[in-house]
Write an enzyme that holds these catalytic residues in place. Sequence first.
Site, PDB file in Angstrom:
ATOM      1  N   ALA A   1      42.297   1.216  30.302  1.00 56.01           N
ATOM      2  CA  ALA A   1      43.127   0.055  30.616  1.00 56.01           C
ATOM      3  C   ALA A   1      43.592  -0.593  29.321  1.00 56.01           C
ATOM      4  O   ALA A   1      42.775  -1.037  28.515  1.00 56.01           O
ATOM      5  CB  ALA A   1      42.341  -0.951  31.451  1.00 56.01           C
TER       6      ALA A   1
ATOM      7  N   VAL B   1      46.209   0.243  20.046  1.00 55.91           N
ATOM      8  CA  VAL B   1      44.925   0.952  20.037  1.00 55.91           C
ATOM      9  C   VAL B   1      44.852   1.955  21.183  1.00 55.91           C
ATOM     10  O   VAL B   1      44.449   3.104  20.993  1.00 55.91           O
ATOM     11  CB  VAL B   1      43.749  -0.045  20.114  1.00 55.91           C
ATOM     12  CG1 VAL B   1      42.411   0.704  20.193  1.00 55.91           C
ATOM     13  CG2 VAL B   1      43.759  -0.975  18.905  1.00 55.91           C
TER      14      VAL B   1
ATOM     15  N   ALA C   1      47.211   3.536  22.804  1.00 52.40           N
ATOM     16  CA  ALA C   1      48.055   4.708  22.561  1.00 52.40           C
ATOM     17  C   ALA C   1      47.422   5.624  21.505  1.00 52.40           C
ATOM     18  O   ALA C   1      47.470   6.853  21.619  1.00 52.40           O
ATOM     19  CB  ALA C   1      49.442   4.267  22.107  1.00 52.40           C
TER      20      ALA C   1
ATOM     21  N   GLY D   1      36.850  -2.918  13.175  1.00 55.54           N
ATOM     22  CA  GLY D   1      37.744  -1.780  13.396  1.00 55.54           C
ATOM     23  C   GLY D   1      37.088  -0.427  13.266  1.00 55.54           C
ATOM     24  O   GLY D   1      36.257  -0.032  14.075  1.00 55.54           O
TER      25      GLY D   1
ATOM     26  N   ILE E   1      35.034   0.632  10.886  1.00 59.47           N
ATOM     27  CA  ILE E   1      33.748   0.665  10.176  1.00 59.47           C
ATOM     28  C   ILE E   1      32.613   0.770  11.195  1.00 59.47           C
ATOM     29  O   ILE E   1      32.513  -0.059  12.091  1.00 59.47           O
ATOM     30  CB  ILE E   1      33.549  -0.601   9.322  1.00 59.47           C
ATOM     31  CG1 ILE E   1      34.703  -0.774   8.335  1.00 59.47           C
ATOM     32  CG2 ILE E   1      32.219  -0.548   8.584  1.00 59.47           C
ATOM     33  CD1 ILE E   1      34.652  -2.077   7.553  1.00 59.47           C
TER      34      ILE E   1
ATOM     35  N   GLY F   1      53.331  -7.699  10.369  1.00 62.30           N
ATOM     36  CA  GLY F   1      52.541  -7.409  11.556  1.00 62.30           C
ATOM     37  C   GLY F   1      51.050  -7.601  11.384  1.00 62.30           C
ATOM     38  O   GLY F   1      50.266  -7.277  12.276  1.00 62.30           O
TER      39      GLY F   1
ATOM     40  N   GLU G   1      49.651 -12.717  13.894  1.00 56.83           N
ATOM     41  CA  GLU G   1      50.382 -12.978  15.125  1.00 56.83           C
ATOM     42  C   GLU G   1      51.376 -14.126  14.928  1.00 56.83           C
ATOM     43  O   GLU G   1      51.308 -14.877  13.950  1.00 56.83           O
ATOM     44  CB  GLU G   1      49.397 -13.356  16.245  1.00 56.83           C
ATOM     45  CG  GLU G   1      48.340 -12.307  16.528  1.00 56.83           C
ATOM     46  CD  GLU G   1      48.913 -11.067  17.205  1.00 56.83           C
ATOM     47  OE1 GLU G   1      50.019 -11.147  17.762  1.00 56.83           O
ATOM     48  OE2 GLU G   1      48.248 -10.018  17.157  1.00 56.83           O
TER      49      GLU G   1
ATOM     50  N   ASP H   1      38.468 -15.536  15.103  1.00 59.66           N
ATOM     51  CA  ASP H   1      38.302 -14.089  15.257  1.00 59.66           C
ATOM     52  C   ASP H   1      37.043 -13.623  14.524  1.00 59.66           C
ATOM     53  O   ASP H   1      36.223 -12.870  15.079  1.00 59.66           O
ATOM     54  CB  ASP H   1      39.537 -13.371  14.709  1.00 59.66           C
ATOM     55  CG  ASP H   1      39.358 -11.856  14.661  1.00 59.66           C
ATOM     56  OD1 ASP H   1      39.453 -11.227  15.716  1.00 59.66           O
ATOM     57  OD2 ASP H   1      39.120 -11.330  13.556  1.00 59.66           O
TER      58      ASP H   1
ATOM     59  N   LYS I   1      33.218 -11.942  16.029  1.00 59.28           N
ATOM     60  CA  LYS I   1      32.587 -10.734  15.486  1.00 59.28           C
ATOM     61  C   LYS I   1      31.205 -11.057  14.924  1.00 59.28           C
ATOM     62  O   LYS I   1      30.248 -10.300  15.119  1.00 59.28           O
ATOM     63  CB  LYS I   1      33.483 -10.126  14.411  1.00 59.28           C
ATOM     64  CG  LYS I   1      34.842  -9.665  14.937  1.00 59.28           C
ATOM     65  CD  LYS I   1      35.789  -9.317  13.803  1.00 59.28           C
ATOM     66  CE  LYS I   1      37.162  -8.936  14.324  1.00 59.28           C
ATOM     67  NZ  LYS I   1      38.125  -8.694  13.227  1.00 59.28           N
TER      68      LYS I   1
END
Length: 440
Positions: free
Chosen positions: A10, A15, A17, A136, A138, A189, A192, A203, A207
């Site tokens: 879903a 990511v 793709a 990501g 790591i 990019g 955001e 963010d 984590k």
Amino acid sequence: MQPSLRLGLAGLGTVGASVVRLLNKHSKDLAVRCGRPIVLRGVSARDRTRDRGIDIGNVNWFQDPVKLAMDPGIDVFVELMGGSSGPAEDAVRAALETGKHVVTANKALLARHGNDLARLAERKGVSLNFEAAVAGGIPVIKTLREALAGNSVSRVAGILNGTCNYILTRMEAEDMSFGECLKEAQRLGYAEADPTFDVGGFDAAHKLALLTSLAFGSEIDVDSIYIEGIERITLADIEAADELGYRLKLLGIAERTESGIEQRVHPTMVPKASAIARIDGVLNAVAIDGDFVGRLMLVGPGAGGDATASSVVGDIADIARGTALAMMGRPSEHLEPYRPAGVRAHKGGYYVRLSVFDRPGALAAIASRMAEKGISLESIVQRRRAPHAAVVGTQAPAEPQSIIMITYETTEAAVREALDLIRDDGHVADAPQFIRIEAL
């Protein structure tokens, strides 16, 4: 060879793709390594007509991700939609309830609901894997959960947000303001349109909450993290750090102390000679201190489709092999309630920058206020600005001067109290800036 492991995916963004492309490219090698084929049986995304550069023509399409999660034709539900609630939470819960393994990259979901979801996965006897949720590509989750199982971890610290690291790197390298660097990061990019989640430190905090639980065997508690972003960092701070032998990084730090666990996300000055000071651009880095292994430093891409897909597929491969571990490395019943640490001295001291009115007695009064709160000063530097040219017949007003102080070890509470008194005394023109110094 065992029967195929059937996936439902879903979220077909960057990511998602990349996960499809990776599975297609390495399907034969994955089957050999895992002892069984891994096949994609169903997908769900918002827009079915969008060209994603992948071939999913022979894969079942589900408009509703919850229905995909409950489909008896899949064994593993891969959630790459994002969001701490809504469709992502509903679909993950549905998958677990129906006995499906789950792989997710959703740090916000796990930071908010990870304790409950871990218990649900254990009750159902399935795996909930989340390597891609932190740093990501790591493999920091696997390192903490598996490789360091024989260690007692005392601290985890790292650069956990590539956007902030990119901005601070560009500010230093090209003498650009925070606003200019942010615009460039958005254009490329890396940031955001609404960058608050990244530059505000949220963010990184999500984590860090997961790393804290893994490192110290505590329940996830994102609300107990002290969070400070990089929005107030100026070129004056970047330049001062450089002159003093430091570099500025946004760090997430979790430490075990005698009184509890300390979790914080904030801009930090780190010595130029330290390994973490050399991590530039969008890279992430995590340092882990273990009692037997010493310090480990893991460095790599913290975001991006291919790097994150690598971690997602690594989690899928573990399930295909039959590797099953509790989400946080130990059963939920053995996770201790989170106990925040009491106030203690900050080992690295503080950098303090004040914009002080240039008048007799101001500096002495400031030093007196610091001493009043038990704060010892390692150094004081006055950085004078060039005066404006005076208008004929008038005297140019004295501009505020930049005063930089480096403290010895002290508590944040003491620094804040001293700065409040200094501000109330009327000696400063702007809000004081203070930044922790860490000897990483």
